[in-house]
Design a protein around this motif. Structure first.
Motif, mmCIF file in Angstrom:
data_model
loop_
_atom_site.group_PDB
_atom_site.id
_atom_site.type_symbol
_atom_site.label_atom_id
_atom_site.label_comp_id
_atom_site.label_asym_id
_atom_site.label_seq_id
_atom_site.Cartn_x
_atom_site.Cartn_y
_atom_site.Cartn_z
ATOM 1 N N MET A 93 0.828 -1.191 0.000
ATOM 2 C CA MET A 93 0.000 0.000 0.000
ATOM 3 C C MET A 93 0.871 1.254 0.000
ATOM 4 S SD MET A 93 -2.946 -1.265 -0.354
ATOM 5 C CE MET A 93 -3.727 0.298 -0.416
ATOM 6 N N ARG A 94 1.982 1.178 0.711
ATOM 7 C CA ARG A 94 2.908 2.312 0.730
ATOM 8 C C ARG A 94 3.448 2.573 -0.674
ATOM 9 N NH1 ARG A 94 8.185 2.165 0.808
ATOM 10 N NH2 ARG A 94 9.309 4.072 1.255
ATOM 11 N N GLU A 95 3.822 1.510 -1.372
ATOM 12 C CA GLU A 95 4.355 1.645 -2.729
ATOM 13 C C GLU A 95 3.322 2.265 -3.672
ATOM 14 O OE1 GLU A 95 7.490 1.094 -3.758
ATOM 15 O OE2 GLU A 95 8.004 0.663 -1.668
ATOM 16 N N LEU A 96 2.075 1.871 -3.522
ATOM 17 C CA LEU A 96 1.010 2.467 -4.332
ATOM 18 C C LEU A 96 0.896 3.955 -4.027
ATOM 19 C CD1 LEU A 96 -1.345 2.360 -6.325
ATOM 20 C CD2 LEU A 96 -2.802 1.595 -4.424
ATOM 21 N N GLY A 97 0.984 4.309 -2.757
ATOM 22 C CA GLY A 97 0.941 5.716 -2.371
ATOM 23 C C GLY A 97 2.085 6.514 -2.988
ATOM 24 N N ALA A 103 1.382 9.465 -5.678
ATOM 25 C CA ALA A 103 1.799 10.823 -5.310
ATOM 26 C C ALA A 103 2.336 11.588 -6.513
ATOM 27 C CB ALA A 103 2.850 10.777 -4.205
ATOM 28 N N LYS A 104 2.980 10.903 -7.433
ATOM 29 C CA LYS A 104 3.550 11.543 -8.616
ATOM 30 C C LYS A 104 2.475 12.098 -9.542
ATOM 31 C CE LYS A 104 7.486 8.463 -8.481
ATOM 32 N NZ LYS A 104 8.074 7.253 -9.053
ATOM 33 N N ARG A 105 1.250 11.612 -9.406
ATOM 34 C CA ARG A 105 0.164 12.029 -10.297
ATOM 35 C C ARG A 105 -0.758 13.072 -9.675
ATOM 36 N NH1 ARG A 105 -1.269 7.717 -14.391
ATOM 37 N NH2 ARG A 105 0.622 6.487 -14.439
ATOM 38 N N THR A 124 -1.827 6.436 2.538
ATOM 39 C CA THR A 124 -1.670 7.879 2.746
ATOM 40 C C THR A 124 -0.255 8.209 3.207
ATOM 41 O OG1 THR A 124 -4.014 7.995 3.313
ATOM 42 C CG2 THR A 124 -2.668 9.911 3.858
ATOM 43 N N ARG A 125 0.336 7.341 4.009
ATOM 44 C CA ARG A 125 1.725 7.536 4.428
ATOM 45 C C ARG A 125 2.637 7.549 3.197
ATOM 46 N NH1 ARG A 125 1.909 3.585 8.187
ATOM 47 N NH2 ARG A 125 0.960 5.032 9.644
ATOM 48 N N GLY A 126 2.397 6.639 2.251
ATOM 49 C CA GLY A 126 3.158 6.621 1.003
ATOM 50 C C GLY A 126 2.937 7.889 0.188
ATOM 51 N N LEU A 127 1.682 8.370 0.159
ATOM 52 C CA LEU A 127 1.396 9.633 -0.530
ATOM 53 C C LEU A 127 2.219 10.769 0.072
ATOM 54 C CD1 LEU A 127 -2.506 9.592 -0.906
ATOM 55 C CD2 LEU A 127 -0.815 9.419 -2.737
ATOM 56 N N GLY A 128 2.197 10.855 1.398
ATOM 57 C CA GLY A 128 2.936 11.915 2.077
ATOM 58 C C GLY A 128 4.420 11.840 1.802
ATOM 59 N N GLU A 129 4.958 10.634 1.822
ATOM 60 C CA GLU A 129 6.382 10.456 1.534
ATOM 61 C C GLU A 129 6.680 10.868 0.089
ATOM 62 O OE1 GLU A 129 9.601 6.800 1.408
ATOM 63 O OE2 GLU A 129 7.772 6.551 2.591
ATOM 64 N N GLY A 130 5.827 10.423 -0.830
ATOM 65 C CA GLY A 130 6.025 10.751 -2.237
ATOM 66 C C GLY A 130 5.848 12.226 -2.547
ATOM 67 N N MET A 131 4.987 12.890 -1.800
ATOM 68 C CA MET A 131 4.748 14.323 -2.002
ATOM 69 C C MET A 131 5.784 15.180 -1.287
ATOM 70 S SD MET A 131 0.577 14.432 -1.581
ATOM 71 C CE MET A 131 0.549 16.219 -1.469
ATOM 72 N N GLY A 132 6.533 14.580 -0.374
ATOM 73 C CA GLY A 132 7.541 15.337 0.363
ATOM 74 C C GLY A 132 6.934 16.312 1.343
ATOM 75 N N ARG A 152 5.818 17.475 5.415
ATOM 76 C CA ARG A 152 6.369 17.510 6.758
ATOM 77 C C ARG A 152 5.502 16.694 7.712
ATOM 78 N NH1 ARG A 152 6.669 23.320 8.588
ATOM 79 N NH2 ARG A 152 7.431 23.319 6.485
ATOM 80 N N GLY A 153 6.153 16.059 8.642
ATOM 81 C CA GLY A 153 5.451 15.348 9.707
ATOM 82 C C GLY A 153 5.131 13.914 9.352
ATOM 83 N N ALA A 154 5.047 13.103 10.382
ATOM 84 C CA ALA A 154 4.689 11.699 10.208
ATOM 85 C C ALA A 154 3.206 11.599 9.881
ATOM 86 C CB ALA A 154 5.013 10.918 11.476
ATOM 87 N N VAL A 155 2.880 10.869 8.835
ATOM 88 C CA VAL A 155 1.486 10.666 8.472
ATOM 89 C C VAL A 155 0.968 9.505 9.295
ATOM 90 C CG1 VAL A 155 -0.117 10.086 6.627
ATOM 91 C CG2 VAL A 155 1.817 11.596 6.158
ATOM 92 N N THR A 156 0.084 9.819 10.219
ATOM 93 C CA THR A 156 -0.550 8.807 11.071
ATOM 94 C C THR A 156 -2.052 8.987 10.978
ATOM 95 O OG1 THR A 156 -0.462 10.261 13.007
ATOM 96 C CG2 THR A 156 1.409 8.752 12.685
ATOM 97 N N SER A 157 -2.771 8.022 11.496
ATOM 98 C CA SER A 157 -4.227 8.088 11.418
ATOM 99 C C SER A 157 -4.748 9.292 12.199
ATOM 100 C CB SER A 157 -4.846 6.822 11.988
ATOM 101 O OG SER A 157 -6.256 6.921 11.955
ATOM 102 N N PRO A 158 -5.565 10.128 11.549
ATOM 103 C CA PRO A 158 -6.134 11.287 12.249
ATOM 104 C C PRO A 158 -7.486 10.973 12.899
ATOM 105 C CG PRO A 158 -6.579 11.471 9.922
ATOM 106 C CD PRO A 158 -5.794 10.189 10.113
#
Length: 148
Positions: free
Chosen positions: A1-5, A9-11, A32-40, A42-48
């Motif tokens: 799921m992270r890899e998909l994110g 993110a590139k799109r 979503t964590r993968g999206l955040g990493e791919g988008m660059g 700030r902050g750890a993406v955790t469940s809100p």
């Protein structure tokens, strides 16, 4: 799921609304964590879940990531309006977990990501992901190329 994110993110671009659907533990936050990493961002993406929404500003160029968990919200768009997502949407990528029936009116264009656990998978690691692009923004998108 992270890899998909990471790939998705590139799109993504400012103004994109991404709705995530799947049972508990399906991998919505991991994606979503993968999206955040791919988008660059700030902050750890955790469940809100308990704060309902978190904003992750970009570390450099690019949009912020607004991560919303609508699980505890029951009242459709009226309750979502209190979060001012319509204000954030033009300049951010807004990702909403559990948004079915609650956020569709925010944007004519949205990406709906449906995550299912594969039937018969005893390791509970395999996911079947369906990407539905809705609206003109996603009309010509080759979402099938994200499968891996």
């Amino acid at each position: 799921m992270r890899e998909l994110g990471l790939a998705l993110a590139k799109r993504l671009r400012p103004g994109d609304l991404v709705m995530l659907t799947g049972e508990l533990g399906a991998g919505k936050t991991t994606l979503t964590r993968g999206l955040g990493e791919g988008m660059g961002v700030r902050g750890a993406v955790t469940s809100p879940t308990f704060v309902i929404a978190r904003v992750h500003p970009p570390l450099g160029e690019g949009p912020a990531l607004v991560h919303v968990d609508a699980y505890r919200l029951g009242g459709g768009l009226d309750e979502m309006e209190d979060l001012d997502l319509d204000v954030s949407l033009p300049d951010s990528v807004v990702v909403v977990e559990w948004g079915d029936g609650k956020v569709e009116e925010l944007a004519d264009d949205r990406l709906h990501v449906i995550i299912d656990r594969a039937t018969g998978d005893t390791t509970d690691e395999v996911r079947v992901v369906t990407l539905n692009g809705i609206g003109e923004r996603w009309a010509g998108a080759d979402l099938g190329s994200l499968a891996g």
